[in-house]
Design a protein around this motif. Structure first.
Motif, short mmCIF file in Angstrom:
data_model
loop_
_atom_site.label_atom_id
_atom_site.label_comp_id
_atom_site.label_asym_id
_atom_site.label_seq_id
_atom_site.Cartn_x
_atom_site.Cartn_y
_atom_site.Cartn_z
N GLU A 69 -6.95 -0.24 -5.11
CA GLU A 69 -7.33 -1.58 -4.67
C GLU A 69 -6.78 -2.68 -5.58
N THR A 72 -5.48 -5.38 -3.47
CA THR A 72 -6.27 -5.79 -2.30
C THR A 72 -7.01 -7.07 -2.67
N ARG A 118 6.24 -7.70 -5.16
CA ARG A 118 5.14 -8.29 -4.39
C ARG A 118 5.62 -9.60 -3.82
N PHE A 178 -0.47 -11.82 -1.12
CA PHE A 178 -0.92 -10.68 -0.31
C PHE A 178 -0.14 -10.63 1.00
N GLU A 182 -2.72 -6.60 4.28
CA GLU A 182 -3.72 -6.53 3.20
C GLU A 182 -4.82 -7.56 3.43
N LYS A 185 -6.93 -6.41 6.51
CA LYS A 185 -7.71 -5.22 6.16
C LYS A 185 -8.92 -5.61 5.32
#
Ligand SMILES: C[S@@+](CC[C@H](N)C(=O)[O-])C[C@H]1O[C@@H](n2cnc3c(N)ncnc32)[C@H](O)[C@@H]1O
Length: 508
Positions: A69, A72, A118, A178, A182, A185
């Protein structure tokens, strides 16, 4: 221990910078180059084991690695229905490699595997402690300690005289960092499907949300806009596409209300109002497949033309095109797109029901194209019928459509008729249904192409065949041996049809 530690005192001095900070891992014991050489030369497994016992690596980072995570969003965004981007901010600890700025370019290629990827996060940042230094962000799922480097990576680090010690950096993640999956979710109820796929039509993201996603529809729409460059409007389909004109009833979830859009397909431009006409980006391959079949000089009749995705590319090939659509909006944009793509001189556009088009302009043109002068003609005639829910029914319009003596078999028009099928044998199903409408067997004289899977166990197919002369002409071929077209020869096995044909022949 202290001697070893001294040269690497720099990382201890790295302090928090605003929300980000870099800290040396207290438990990581840096290795000097001699011991690195040792590392490269020894049996890797045994060495790593002993090294781990002696020096623990970076405990927090190891924990992070196990913690799936890490990337997340914060857990309190769960259930959010109105997008609050600020609630997605959180700080994570990232492994970094401290390097001199002049070696960054040389290093990045070799460390590709190990660096952090990222959205919106720079892989190299300034070292807050040293203006000539840079920090290379490493992937926290792969890089925990010296052991995490591959030998080739260690070797390049050595060549460039870079200390392979991994330090930690407190990185602030925000909404921008993000991915859409993500975010959704984290927001939607746990365990629920968050599929965030959509069809793109120009600036519009066209979603097809499920029931459990509907309470979050505006948030989902906004996330799609935020995360997909060029998308400025998100719409949701609110009915099945079963109205006459095949356009969607749609609700704008977020962004622009304007549905006037521009798309590019197979190198041609189309403009239209997506709320009023049919457009499906998933058909581009099919449009080019059919276009490929036509040669310059051929003739195309497009019975259900929409805004022109078969018409424009075929007209561009120097073919003559007769294009029709019942929807006045499609007709309007079809005319517009012909001009836009500079093929308006090659295309005749109609706004009729498909049956009237076939029995009017198509019939008239076929009488000319296939008439007595057709002996000198070599051009093929194609008829495209892309209205999969109904096109098969329109095949009846070909029955006894033409007067006069039948043309040479090679000149008989080729039909490309689309259909859906939920049958276990979809190709057979379409052949059978098309044959039943025409009153012939198409078993041996047609090909069926699978266009796409529309839904679980629902296929879209295209059946292609030359219309038999016995179907197309009121007057039947007199001499079966000399005047028979190839499809009929192959259809002799169809008893009923042969009998009908012989009867007609004997009457004439
Ligand atoms: C599935 S779309 C195909 C459009 C285009 N050929 C394409 O491939 O994207 C079917 C088109 O048929 C038109 N249409 C529906 N019923 C019709 C009818 N009875 N006669 C003529 N056109 C019709 C609709 O307006 C729509 O544009």
């Amino acid at each position: 221990f202290r001697i070893l530690r001294r040269p690497f005192e720099f990382s201890r001095r790295l302090l928090k910078v605003e929300s980000c900070s870099i800290t040396e891992s207290k438990s990581l014991i840096p290795l000097a180059w001699p011991s690195l050489t040792q590392k490269l030369n020894r049996t890797r497994g045994i060495y790593l084991l002993s090294q781990r016992r002696k020096f623990s690596t970076m405990p927090e980072l190891e924990t992070n690695q196990r913690n799936s995570e890490l990337f997340t969003p914060p857990s309190d965004v769960r259930g959010m229905t109105k997008l609050d981007r600020t609630a997605f901010t959180k700080t994570v600890t990232i492994p970094v490699l401290k390097v001199r700025k002049e070696v960054v370019n040389k290093l990045m290629q070799s460390l590709k595997r190990a660096t952090l990827r990222r959205p919106g996060i720079k892989r190299v940042i300034e070292d807050p402690e040293d203006e000539d230094g840079r920090l290379i962000m490493l992937d926290p799922y792969k890089m925990f300690s010296l052991d995490s480097f591959e030998e080739t990576e260690l070797s390049i680090l050595k060549q460039l005289n870079v200390n392979p010690q991994i330090s930690k950096y407190n990185l602030e993640l925000t909404y921008e960092n993000f991915k859409s999956e993500e975010i959704l979710k984290a927001v939607l109820p746990e365990g629920e499907d968050v599929t965030s796929g959509f069809s793109r039509v120009g600036h519009i993201a066209h979603l097809n949300l499920r029931d459990h996603q509907l309470p979050f529809k505006h948030l989902i729409g906004q996330v799609m806009i935020d995360k997909n460059p060029g998308i400025t409007s998100a719409v949701n389909k609110i009915n099945n596409i079963d109205n006459t004109y095949r356009n969607f009833q749609m609700e704008v979830l977020s962004g622009e209300e304007n549905m006037m859009t521009k798309v590019r397909e197979n190198n041609y431009n189309y403009e239209f109002d997506f709320s009023k006409v049919y457009w499906n980006p998933r058909l581009s391959t099919e449009h080019s497949r059919i276009t490929e079949l036509l040669k310059p000089g051929d003739v195309l009749f497009d019975v259900f033309a929409g805004v022109g995705p078969f018409v424009i590319p075929v007209a561009k090939k120097n073919c003559t095109v007769f294009a029709n659509d019942l929807n006045p909006e499609s007709h309007k944009w079809l005319l517009h797109n012909c001009k836009l793509n500079k093929v308006d001189q090659k295309v005749k556009v109609f706004n009729l029901d498909g049956k009237d088009f076939l029995q009017g302009p198509v019939r008239e043109e076929l009488m000319q194209q296939l008439g007595p002068l057709s002996k000198e003609r070599k051009r093929s005639v194609h008829i495209v019928m892309n209205l999969p829910a109904k096109a098969v029914e329109f095949l009846s319009a070909f029955k006894l459509l033409l007067d006069g003596p039948p043309c040479r078999s090679e000149l008989l028009p080729t039909v490309h008729c689309y259909s859906f099928s939920k049958d276990a044998n979809p190709a057979e199903d379409v052949r059978q249904r098309a044959g039943a409408v025409l009153g012939v067997s198409l078993e041996a004289c047609s090909s069926v192409h699978l266009v796409r899977n529309v839904a679980p166990s629902k296929e879209m197919l295209c059946i292609t065949f030359q219309i038999p002369a016995s179907i197309l002409y009121k007057k039947q071929p007199i001499n079966l041996e000399n005047h028979e077209d190839p499809p009929l020869k192959r259809q002799r096995t169809d008893k009923a049809f042969s009998e009908e044909k012989i009867q007609i022949a004997s009457k004439t």
